[in-house]
Write a protein that holds these residues in place. Structure first.
Motif, PDB file in Angstrom:
ATOM      1  N   ASN A  99      31.656  49.983  60.779  1.00 28.84           N
ATOM      2  CA  ASN A  99      31.525  51.158  59.899  1.00 28.84           C
ATOM      3  C   ASN A  99      30.290  50.978  59.019  1.00 28.84           C
ATOM      4  O   ASN A  99      29.668  49.921  59.018  1.00 28.84           O
ATOM      5  CB  ASN A  99      32.748  51.240  58.977  1.00 28.84           C
ATOM      6  CG  ASN A  99      34.004  51.718  59.686  1.00 28.84           C
ATOM      7  OD1 ASN A  99      34.487  51.081  60.598  1.00 28.84           O
ATOM      8  ND2 ASN A  99      34.517  52.852  59.273  1.00 28.84           N
ATOM      9  N   HIS A 147      32.058  59.412  56.890  1.00 28.94           N
ATOM     10  CA  HIS A 147      32.724  58.257  57.521  1.00 28.94           C
ATOM     11  C   HIS A 147      31.939  58.002  58.810  1.00 28.94           C
ATOM     12  O   HIS A 147      32.167  58.654  59.822  1.00 28.94           O
ATOM     13  CB  HIS A 147      34.195  58.614  57.804  1.00 28.94           C
ATOM     14  CG  HIS A 147      34.968  57.522  58.484  1.00 28.94           C
ATOM     15  ND1 HIS A 147      36.018  56.850  57.876  1.00 28.94           N
ATOM     16  CD2 HIS A 147      34.872  56.982  59.721  1.00 28.94           C
ATOM     17  CE1 HIS A 147      36.524  55.967  58.719  1.00 28.94           C
ATOM     18  NE2 HIS A 147      35.844  56.016  59.848  1.00 28.94           N
ATOM     19  N   HIS A 185      30.298  55.635  61.878  1.00 27.96           N
ATOM     20  CA  HIS A 185      30.386  54.391  62.657  1.00 27.96           C
ATOM     21  C   HIS A 185      28.989  53.984  63.101  1.00 27.96           C
ATOM     22  O   HIS A 185      28.034  54.767  63.075  1.00 27.96           O
ATOM     23  CB  HIS A 185      31.380  54.556  63.806  1.00 27.96           C
ATOM     24  CG  HIS A 185      32.792  54.338  63.333  1.00 27.96           C
ATOM     25  ND1 HIS A 185      33.403  53.119  63.399  1.00 27.96           N
ATOM     26  CD2 HIS A 185      33.676  55.187  62.739  1.00 27.96           C
ATOM     27  CE1 HIS A 185      34.627  53.222  62.873  1.00 27.96           C
ATOM     28  NE2 HIS A 185      34.820  54.475  62.468  1.00 27.96           N
ATOM     29  N   ARG A 236      41.726  48.933  56.488  1.00 26.95           N
ATOM     30  CA  ARG A 236      42.255  49.806  57.545  1.00 26.95           C
ATOM     31  C   ARG A 236      41.298  49.829  58.738  1.00 26.95           C
ATOM     32  O   ARG A 236      41.510  49.165  59.736  1.00 26.95           O
ATOM     33  CB  ARG A 236      42.503  51.217  56.977  1.00 26.95           C
ATOM     34  CG  ARG A 236      43.446  52.064  57.823  1.00 26.95           C
ATOM     35  CD  ARG A 236      42.789  52.714  59.015  1.00 26.95           C
ATOM     36  NE  ARG A 236      41.794  53.702  58.635  1.00 26.95           N
ATOM     37  CZ  ARG A 236      40.961  54.257  59.520  1.00 26.95           C
ATOM     38  NH1 ARG A 236      40.989  53.915  60.805  1.00 26.95           N
ATOM     39  NH2 ARG A 236      40.070  55.146  59.121  1.00 26.95           N
ATOM     40  N   ASP A 237      40.156  50.512  58.641  1.00 27.22           N
ATOM     41  CA  ASP A 237      39.227  50.550  59.777  1.00 27.22           C
ATOM     42  C   ASP A 237      38.657  49.151  60.033  1.00 27.22           C
ATOM     43  O   ASP A 237      38.505  48.716  61.176  1.00 27.22           O
ATOM     44  CB  ASP A 237      38.084  51.545  59.491  1.00 27.22           C
ATOM     45  CG  ASP A 237      37.717  52.386  60.714  1.00 27.22           C
ATOM     46  OD1 ASP A 237      37.840  51.866  61.832  1.00 27.22           O
ATOM     47  OD2 ASP A 237      37.295  53.540  60.549  1.00 27.22           O
TER      48      ASP A 237
HETATM   49 ZN    ZN Z   1      36.626  55.178  61.640  1.00 22.71          ZN
END
Ligand code: ZN
Ligand code: KIV
Length: 388
Positions: A239, A203, A205, A14-15
């Protein structure tokens, strides 16, 4: 679940897939999802079902074939998104809906032209919608890294009351310093009265290169899930890298955490992801870069050849990497040269190596790396001189 288990939430599909050029079709996503399950991740974020028919079908197909991991679909705090995600996830044995909204004042004003009060209502509402379909609902407070802690605590408490089982605290822009991110998690642990009913997730980055450090600060301060991607792929600078957090947790026993990831599959899975996404891994990338277990300077090579632990904190076998390499450059020393000649089958004594080393330096100064052919040429020239 043990208090010290850290759930690994993989968002490569996804990311990670949001990286320009990394888009995957359904069969590629299915192949990677099966590998991620074999790797031992706890949750696979398979996609953003409402974003395209292709992604809907990917989440749907992955839901059918994954048996142990939870399968998760992303949504905005929008009823239609949630309905579509629930439909995509309907065959999953362990479905999770990941829904949420921006909570920083910047996001509230610039993205939604709204107020804290309204965003709080929308946060509660989206969790309630998702709860109509699945038990396992994760709420994300987008840009939590820049969200006021008091307001964040209010949101977290309210979404848990509405049924969220996991609350994700994204440092969406990778802005926080590790101690700030850690303090944010600690603040929530100390100020959200119903936090025992949910787990906090990191989560992070990597815009300032701190995603991994921030995630580790998060779990040290009480979070119990890390959202990460293979090779650290993700929006902009990426990420948190899965292989890094897994190995930090494994190597630093004093943290008293564990994950269910089989670290010996890290390199093979990294390679598969790099090939499938056509996104090569930088050679100095921790754990999975081609240089992660290469030694090229004389001082390091000499130490490594005496005892590998002098310059390696991880046995390459533990992460499924190829054996450590002694690379020959103009910075290499005699022990490394002798070692490489020995591996090629030459029996040179110390005097031979002293002579060969001078020739080696001449070649090395002209080249980036001295290769096997160069060594053979040096050895043959030397043998001729010695025989004559
Ligand atoms: Zn993200
Ligand atoms: O970075 C972020 O905030 C996200 C959310 C959608 C979870 O990816």
């Amino acid at each position: 679940m043990s208090a010290n288990k850290i759930q690994i939430f993989d968002t490569t599909l996804r990311d990670g897939e949001q990286v320009p050029g990394c888009k995957l079709n359904t069969s590629e996503k299915v192949e990677l999802a099966l590998k991620l399950e074999e790797l031992g991740v706890d949750i696979i974020e398979a996609g953003f079902p409402i974003s395209s028919p292709g992604d809907f079908s990917s989440v749907n197909e992955i839901s059918k074939i994954i048996s142990n991991a939870s399968v998760c679909g992303l949504t905005r705090a929008v009823q239609k998104d949630i309905e579509v995600a629930a439909e995509a996830l309907k065959y999953a044995r362990r479905p999770r809906i990941h829904t949420g909204i921006g909570t920083s004042d910047l996001h509230i004003k610039a993205k939604f032209n709204s107020t804290r009060k309204d965003i709080l209502k929308r946060a509660i509402q989206c969790v309630k919608w998702a709860k109509n379909f699945v038990d396992d609902v994760e709420f994300y407070a987008e840009d939590a890294g820049r969200t006021d802690n008091e307001y964040l605590a209010t949101v977290v408490e309210a979404v848990i009351k509405a049924g969220a089982t996991v609350v994700n605290i994204p440092d969406t822009t990778g802005y926080c310093l590790p101690h700030q991110y850690g303090e944010k998690i600690a603040f929530l642990v100390n100020n959200v009265p119903n936090l025992d009913k949910a787990i906090l997730s990191c989560h992070c980055h990597n815009d300032l290169g701190m995603a991994t450090a921030n995630s580790i600060a998060g779990v040290i301060n009480g979070a119990r899930q890390i959202e990460c991607t293979i090779n650290g792929l993700g929006e902009r600078a990426g990420n948190t890298s899965l292989e890094e957090v897994v190995m930090i947790i494994k190597q630093h026993k004093e943290l008293d955490f564990y994950t269910s990831v089989n670290s010996r599959l890290l390199n093979p899975v990294s390679l598969l992801v790099a090939e499938t996404m056509r996104m090569p891994v930088q050679c100095n990338k921790a754990i999975v870069g081609t240089n992660a277990f290469s030694h090229s300077s004389g001082i390091h090579q000499d130490g490594f050849l005496k005892n590998a632990l002098t310059y390696e904190i991880i046995d390459p076998v533990e992460v499924g990497a190829e054996a450590s390499r002694i690379v020959l450059t103009a910075r290499s020393g005699r022990s490394a040269l002798a070692h490489r000649f020995h591996k090629l089958g030459y029996q040179f004594d110390r005097n031979d190596i002293d002579v060969l080393y001078q020739g080696f330096l001449m070649v090395a100064d002209k080249k980036k790396e001295v290769m096997e052919d160069d060594l053979n040429a040096l050895a043959q020239a030397h043998c001729k001189v010695v025989v004559v």
